[in-house]
Scaffold this active site. Structure first.
Site, PDB file in Angstrom:
ATOM      1  N   CYS A 130       0.827  -1.225   0.000  1.00  0.00           N
ATOM      2  CA  CYS A 130       0.000   0.000   0.000  1.00  0.00           C
ATOM      3  C   CYS A 130       0.856   1.267   0.000  1.00  0.00           C
ATOM      4  O   CYS A 130       0.437   2.316  -0.489  1.00  0.00           O
ATOM      5  CB  CYS A 130      -0.918   0.003   1.214  1.00  0.00           C
ATOM      6  SG  CYS A 130      -1.915  -1.470   1.296  1.00  0.00           S
ATOM      7  N   HIS A 292      -3.945   6.866   0.824  1.00  0.00           N
ATOM      8  CA  HIS A 292      -4.132   5.537   0.235  1.00  0.00           C
ATOM      9  C   HIS A 292      -5.553   5.089   0.566  1.00  0.00           C
ATOM     10  O   HIS A 292      -6.011   5.244   1.701  1.00  0.00           O
ATOM     11  CB  HIS A 292      -3.098   4.570   0.821  1.00  0.00           C
ATOM     12  CG  HIS A 292      -3.495   3.134   0.664  1.00  0.00           C
ATOM     13  ND1 HIS A 292      -3.799   2.586  -0.562  1.00  0.00           N
ATOM     14  CD2 HIS A 292      -3.675   2.142   1.578  1.00  0.00           C
ATOM     15  CE1 HIS A 292      -4.128   1.319  -0.390  1.00  0.00           C
ATOM     16  NE2 HIS A 292      -4.061   1.024   0.894  1.00  0.00           N
ATOM     17  N   ASN A 322      -9.954  -0.928  -2.855  1.00  0.00           N
ATOM     18  CA  ASN A 322      -8.563  -0.684  -2.462  1.00  0.00           C
ATOM     19  C   ASN A 322      -7.664  -1.260  -3.566  1.00  0.00           C
ATOM     20  O   ASN A 322      -7.634  -2.466  -3.773  1.00  0.00           O
ATOM     21  CB  ASN A 322      -8.319  -1.373  -1.119  1.00  0.00           C
ATOM     22  CG  ASN A 322      -6.900  -1.244  -0.615  1.00  0.00           C
ATOM     23  OD1 ASN A 322      -5.977  -0.937  -1.365  1.00  0.00           O
ATOM     24  ND2 ASN A 322      -6.709  -1.497   0.667  1.00  0.00           N
TER      25      ASN A 322
END
Ligand code: UT7
Length: 365
Positions: A130, A292, A322
């Site tokens: 991430c 993020h 995501n």
């Protein structure tokens, strides 16, 4: 524009430091929209649970054949390169962040170099999940600052859909992730107060196994604290990948969601403040925070914790889920395309995820 003559010079021949600026940005998301309702065909889940816990309404899944982490990255890169007013032939270096590469090796960077018929330039793959895009951006920033390169292509791309457990067993992870890619071209600028002001990178490997995909891997189960004698011969010879691993779903990612969530809400604001403090700035100086896209609840917590208005944070997890290393460049690109970012704005990027790793970047647009 600075002179071309400093390219490939290991030491900056000028008496001042260059900053790097985002000269062009692009994104690519696959056409195939997968709603929360669509996921109910495969697993015991529901739209209400997913929206309430994550904010996600839909995500994109790449075509099973023909669309890969690299091809999506290439599509985003083409747009970024064009918007930067340059060509693939002028790119000096590639940094590619992903956790879902086309191959175990080689990395996606070289596949981009091939696909875009680039010169025999360096191609580096970054594996920081991430935080991957911010790690990649930071590496590229250093190469620009030293005067080593003048056109660096930074890509974050993921094809998660190929590696998710789409049964009920994997629902706590599979409903979260989506596919897509984002890319930027970094170039030097001599304008003071423009470009990347600083980047901040962190890790704590003590939590490496809390959010991870263990197999295939060379770990030999060391983290289970089992000794060699505890394994039978078949288990020892099959430690890289075996039928039993596949049957047990051990070839899919594992996540202790609540534990990740608890640390994320601490580290996100911490790393944003670290960036602001370095420049004597306050949260109210931020024009746009692009976190993020891990979970809308996490983003909302950060926003409230930093005392930011809703208009000062950009979220698009609702549409794309995501997308790990791709989430920041996709969100940044979309925010820019929607005119949410204008010249002179202070933009803060922040990420947290597997590793644990976390990072931030402060940019004067
Ligand atoms: O980007 C990388 C970094 N990752 C993150 O930042 C993720 C951080 N963590 C999270 O976002 C949240 O922990 C999740 C969204 C993953 C999960 O939300 P949660 O509120 O922490 O749920 P939970 O894992 O504690 O599970 C609660 C319940 C469980 O049922 P019981 O044991 O209470 O009966 C799960 O089995 O929800 C159940 N559950 C589901 N139910 C319907 C888990 N996944 C699902 C699902 N649909 N997809």
């Amino acid at each position: 524009m600075v002179e071309r003559s400093f390219v490939n010079c290991p030491f900056n021949q000028y008496s001042f430091m260059f900053h790097s600026k985002i000269a062009g940005i692009g994104k690519y998301v696959p056409k195939n929209v997968v709603t929360n309702h669509d996921l109910q065909k495969y697993m015991d889940t529901n739209d209400e649970w997913i929206q309430e816990r994550t904010g996600i309404q839909q995500r994109r899944f790449a075509d099973r054949v023909g669309e890969t982490t690299t091809t999506m990255g290439v599509e985003a890169a083409k747009i970024a390169i064009e918007r930067a007013g340059t060509t693939a032939a002028e790119i000096d270096f590639i940094v590619f962040a992903t956790l879902s590469p086309d191959y175990y090796f080689p990395g996606c960077g070289v596949l981009v170099q091939r696909a875009l018929k680039m010169k025999e330039i360096g191609a580096l793959d970054v594996r920081n999940q991430c935080s991957g895009f911010l790690y990649a951006l930071s590496v590229a920033d250093q190469f620009i600052k030293t005067g080593m390169y003048r056109n660096i292509l930074v890509i974050g791309s993921e094809k998660h859909s190929f590696g998710l457990d789409m049964s009920t067993r994997g629902r706590n992870i599979s409903v979260i992730f989506g596919d897509g890619a984002g890319a930027v071209v970094l170039q030097p600028t001599i304008e003071e107060e423009q470009g990347i002001l600083s980047t901040h990178l962190h890790s704590d490997g003590n939590h490496a196994e809390i959010l991870a995909m263990y197999n295939p891997g060379t770990h030999g189960n060391h983290w289970t604290e089992k000794k060699l004698a505890d394994f039978n011969e078949a288990e020892i010879s099959d430690m890289f990948m075996s039928h039993s691993m596949i049957e047990k779903g051990q070839n899919f990612p594992y996540m202790d969601g609540p534990a990740v969530f608890k640390t994320a809400v601490v580290k996100f604001p911490e790393v944003v403040m670290e960036a602001l403090n370095q420049h004597g700035l306050k949260p109210s100086d931020i024009d746009l925070l692009v976190p993020h896209q891990a979970n809308l609840r996490i983003s909302q917590f950060i926003q409230q914790h930093l005392g930011l208005g809703k208009e000062k944070i950009y979220n698009n997890i609702q549409k794309y889920g995501n997308t790990t290393a791709a989430s920041i460049p996709i969100a940044l690109c979309e925010a820019w395309e929607e005119n949410r970012i204008k010249k002179g704005d202070l933009v803060c990027l922040a990420a947290f995820g597997s590793g644990f790793t976390w990072a931030s970047a402060l940019i004067r647009w």
